[in-house]
Each structure stands twice: as C-alpha cells, then as structure tokens.
Design an enzyme around this catalytic site. Structure first.
Site, PDB file in Angstrom:
ATOM      1  N   SER A 185       0.380   1.787   0.855  1.00 15.11           N
ATOM      2  CA  SER A 185      -0.571   0.678   0.865  1.00 15.11           C
ATOM      3  C   SER A 185      -0.768   0.004  -0.483  1.00 15.11           C
ATOM      4  CB  SER A 185      -1.918   1.167   1.388  1.00 15.11           C
ATOM      5  OG  SER A 185      -2.390   2.238   0.609  1.00 15.11           O
ATOM      6  N   HIS A 214       0.620   0.438   7.765  1.00 14.72           N
ATOM      7  CA  HIS A 214       1.088  -0.840   7.200  1.00 14.72           C
ATOM      8  C   HIS A 214       2.466  -1.229   7.716  1.00 14.72           C
ATOM      9  CE1 HIS A 214      -2.233  -1.247   4.337  1.00 14.72           C
ATOM     10  NE2 HIS A 214      -2.214   0.080   4.322  1.00 14.72           N
ATOM     11  N   LYS A 245      -4.815  -3.805  11.092  1.00 10.15           N
ATOM     12  CA  LYS A 245      -3.910  -4.575  10.232  1.00 10.15           C
ATOM     13  C   LYS A 245      -3.104  -5.549  11.101  1.00 10.15           C
ATOM     14  CE  LYS A 245      -4.285  -0.699   7.100  1.00 10.15           C
ATOM     15  NZ  LYS A 245      -5.546  -1.121   6.505  1.00 10.15           N
TER      16      LYS A 245
HETATM   17  N1  PMP Z   1      -3.944   4.800   6.691  1.00 10.68           N
HETATM   18  C1  PMP Z   1      -3.543   3.972   5.714  1.00 10.68           C
HETATM   19  C2  PMP Z   1      -2.217   4.189   5.066  1.00 10.68           C
HETATM   20  C3  PMP Z   1      -4.346   2.890   5.331  1.00 10.68           C
HETATM   21  O1  PMP Z   1      -3.959   2.064   4.356  1.00 10.68           O
HETATM   22  C4  PMP Z   1      -5.591   2.709   5.988  1.00 10.68           C
HETATM   23  C5  PMP Z   1      -6.521   1.551   5.667  1.00 10.68           C
HETATM   24  N2  PMP Z   1      -6.359   0.912   4.504  1.00 10.68           N
HETATM   25  C6  PMP Z   1      -5.975   3.609   6.976  1.00 10.68           C
HETATM   26  C7  PMP Z   1      -5.122   4.638   7.306  1.00 10.68           C
HETATM   27  C8  PMP Z   1      -7.308   3.498   7.665  1.00 10.68           C
HETATM   28  O2  PMP Z   1      -7.308   2.483   8.590  1.00 10.68           O
HETATM   29  P1  PMP Z   1      -8.654   1.848   9.163  1.00 10.68           P
HETATM   30  O3  PMP Z   1      -8.959   0.666   8.331  1.00 10.68           O
HETATM   31  O4  PMP Z   1      -8.313   1.502  10.562  1.00 10.68           O
HETATM   32  O5  PMP Z   1      -9.707   2.883   9.088  1.00 10.68           O
END
Ligand code: PMP
Length: 392
Positions: A185, A214, A245
């Site tokens: 991310s 992602h 996302k």
């Molecule tokens: N896993 C990863 C790799 C993320 O980047 C994120 C959110 N940035 C999440 C899980 C969590 O997702 P959510 O926003 O749906 O809680």
C-alpha cells in the site's frame, strides 16, 4: 505510569509537527462531487489520494443499487449475522464473490481491517507460527498479534528470507501461515508471488494468505488480483480483501477452497461481535463486482493513467517506488520538505496523501498518489503539471 501518561510522546510529536509548520494535515472535504473531484476549503481539487482505483464511487448502477436497497431493506442491519440473522443479500454477495474468485466459499466482513483481524486471529493460536512480510499492513499485524501465535517477519519481498525463516522453524513449519500482500500500500510494489508460493510448497502443511486489498480489480486478466496475474491462485489458501478500494464501498472478504472456512465463521470474534454490512453497501458492492468483472477496459484505463503519471514524475526526476503502479509514492528527504510539497500541490488543486514517519515502512517521508480509471487524461496532465512546479 498513569493512564494518560502514555499519550505524552504522541502529544510531543504533534507539537513538533505543529512547530515545524506541519499543522495542516487534517483535511476536510466540504463536498465530493465525483470519483476524482472535491472541494476543500471552498476550492476545487483533483482527488489523487483515494484508493478509488476503478472510479466506481459515483457509478450510476452502484448508486441506484444502493438507493433501492435502502428503500426496500432499510438503512442498517443493526446487528451481527450470528445473533440477528443474515440478509439474503449477504449470502448472495458471498456467492457472487465465490463465483468471481472460483473458490468454494467466501465470508463477508464489515471492513477489510476486520477481515484480516478476524481471519488471522482465528486461523492460528498459541503454538502456531505466522511468517509475514515485514511491510504488511497494520490490520495484518493486529490480526496476527490477536491470535496468540508466534510472529516471524521476513524481509520485504524476499522469498529467500522467507525460506530461511520457515527452515528455522523445523517441524513447526507445518503449523506455519505465511502472509503477504498483492500490491503493497505504500510503495505500490507487487509481491513476487510465484516465488513465494514455490517456497511455501516446500513446507507441507504451511498455508499462504494473500491480502489483495490494492490488487483486486487492478491485476490479473479477470481482475482477481496478484495471485491471478502470477498464475498461483490454486496455491493461495486464503484470499483476503476489501470493498473499500476498487469496489468503491466499505467491507471485506475472505475467499478459500478449504471446507473449514464456514466453520471459521463461527469461531471468528471480529465477525461474530460486530454488525454486518448495511443493505446499501452490500447492494453497491454486488453492482461494483459485476462492473469489475464485465468492464476490463476500466483496468486498462487505470494502467494507462498509472503509467502516464509514473513516467511523467520519473522524467521530472522524482524518487519513486520501484515500479509503475496505481500507487505512486514520491519520496522526500525530510518531512518538512514532503509537507511543503503537499501544500504546494494543494495550492495547485491536487490532493495526494502525505505520509510521514512512523507510518512509512522505512521511516521516510512521502507523497502517495493513487491513480484512478476515473481520471481523465487532462486530470493526469494537471497532476503532473502540479508536480512539475515542485521540480521547478
Ligand atoms: N489491507 C491492506 C493492505 C490495506 O491497505 C487496507 C486499507 N488501507 C486494509 C487491509 C483495510 O481495509 P479497510 O479499509 O476495508 O478496512
């Protein structure tokens, strides 16, 4: 130490940020008018710091599906599926996702964070071992910590280091769970998943979990993510991801061929003890999944936009993440410099994410752009133009 004493270092950090002029990272959008445009402090900005990869947050079909669900099913479920019962739509979405991934079963969670928390904390327990990529997301760290299993980190994207850690576990490797992400991310780099799957194969009993947060809708011929792109879907025991996302909503999922998945549902505290996703969310997510699967041109546009912006920023001489990706991280030497750049971009009507230590994996400061299929070629040019004023 008194209860509030532990917040002192945080207070000090915030004070230092304010003293160095970095006080303006609290962003409020007065109005969001499309997947790529909003008003901040009364001024229009191009949104280049969302994770809205396919630009579906304002898709008319998704909006209509959500509105219809609110009208017919109400605004919220007001409880957990275990206590209050599932809505038919929850099960339909789980069937849709299972068919999309070609997996036997799916559990839907209230967020992606909760999906990682629930799955990782339930899969393993004391005596088991997690071997996770060092750059994994906070929700993965929190999930493995909650499990009570022992945690080993391997060097980011280094299959040899993973192999070494598993080898050191000896017989315990058969109780090991390897956790990686599809696209990371912060830097936008992909996991070397074929190599990671090959390492896992050498340790019978070890399981592989891939967080495709992602990469869903971004990678793979059908948009199923990094595992599809790398040709190793059959090797991935649990695919975890989010609706927040590419699917433009909020929620999470886990897909698996293991018949035990349904049992895991009933041992999964973060699934059991929180309210289930609302009808509008389920409906818009189902509509978004149909679009993701039926309109590969969105993925192509996303990549065209990503390559164009990455190429432009590279030619301008910025220090970027290792490969073109919808996440384009621009590295700065100092946090003051990153903050000044972020302010300048805002003045030029471009909103990106300012990421400062300790939130960055290696303690650096960066501006994180996320590109969308919803960006027009002109918007991509304007984002590049704004960065050009920094280079100048
Ligand atoms: N896993 C990863 C790799 C993320 O980047 C994120 C959110 N940035 C999440 C899980 C969590 O997702 P959510 O926003 O749906 O809680």
């Amino acid at each position: 130490m008194a209860i509030f004493d532990k917040f002192r270092p945080l207070a000090r950090m915030r004070r230092e940020l304010a003293e160095s002029g970095i006080a303006s990272i609290h962003v409020v959008m007065d109005r969001v008018v499309s997947a790529t445009e909003a008003f901040i402090n009364g001024r229009p900005v191009i949104l280049a710091g969302t994770n809205n990869y396919l630009g579906l947050t304002f898709d008319p079909d998704c909006i209509e599906a959500a509105c219809e669900a609110v009208r017919t099913l109400g605004t919220g479920t007001t409880g957990s599926r275990v206590a209050n019962g599932s809505y038919a739509a929850h099960e339909q979405l789980e069937r849709d996702l299972a068919a999309f991934f070609g997996k036997r079963g799916v559990i839907v969670f209230s967020t992606g964070y909760v999906a990682n928390l629930g799955m990782l904390s339930t899969l393993a327990g004391p005596g088991d071992a997690f071997v996770i990529d060092a750059d994994c997301h906070a929700s993965i760290y929190d999930g493995v910590r909650l499990s009570g299993a022992e945690i080993f980190r391997f060097r980011h994207n280094d299959p040899e280091d993973l192999d070494k850690r598993l080898r050191r576990l000896g017989g315990r490797a058969e109780n090991a769970i390897v956790v990686v992400e599809g696209i990371y991310s912060m830097w936008g780099d992909r996991a070397p998943l074929a190599e990671i799957a090959a390492v896992k194969r050498r340790y019978p009993g070890a399981l592989l979990v891939v967080d495709e947060a992602h990469s869903l809708g971004v990678l793979g011929e059908r948009g199923r993510g990094r595992a599809e792109e790398a040709g190793v879907e059959a090797e991935v025991d649990f695919v975890i991801g989010t609706f927040s996302k590419s699917l433009g909503a909020i929620g999470g999922y886990c897909a698996s061929d293991h018949p035990e998945l349904d049992l895991i549902r009933y041992a999964n505290r973060p699934y059991i003890f929180t309210a289930s996703p609302s009808p509008a969310i389920i409906a818009s997510t189902r509509a978004a999944l149909r679009i993701l699967a039926s309109r590969p041109e969105l993925r192509e546009r996303l990549w065209e936009n990503s390559r164009r912006l990455y190429g432009r920023l590279e030619r301008l001489g910025f220090r970027l993440g290792p490969e073109p990706s919808p996440i384009i991280a621009v590295r700065f030497a100092a946090r003051e410099e990153a903050h000044a750049a972020w302010m300048r971009l805002m003045e030029h009507g471009v909103y990106v994410n300012l990421v400062l230590p300790p939130a960055t994996p290696d303690g650096g400061s960066l501006l994180r752009c996320s590109v969308s299929a919803g960006h027009s070629p002109e918007q991509i040019e304007r984002i590049g133009d704004a960065f050009q004023t920094l280079a100048a």
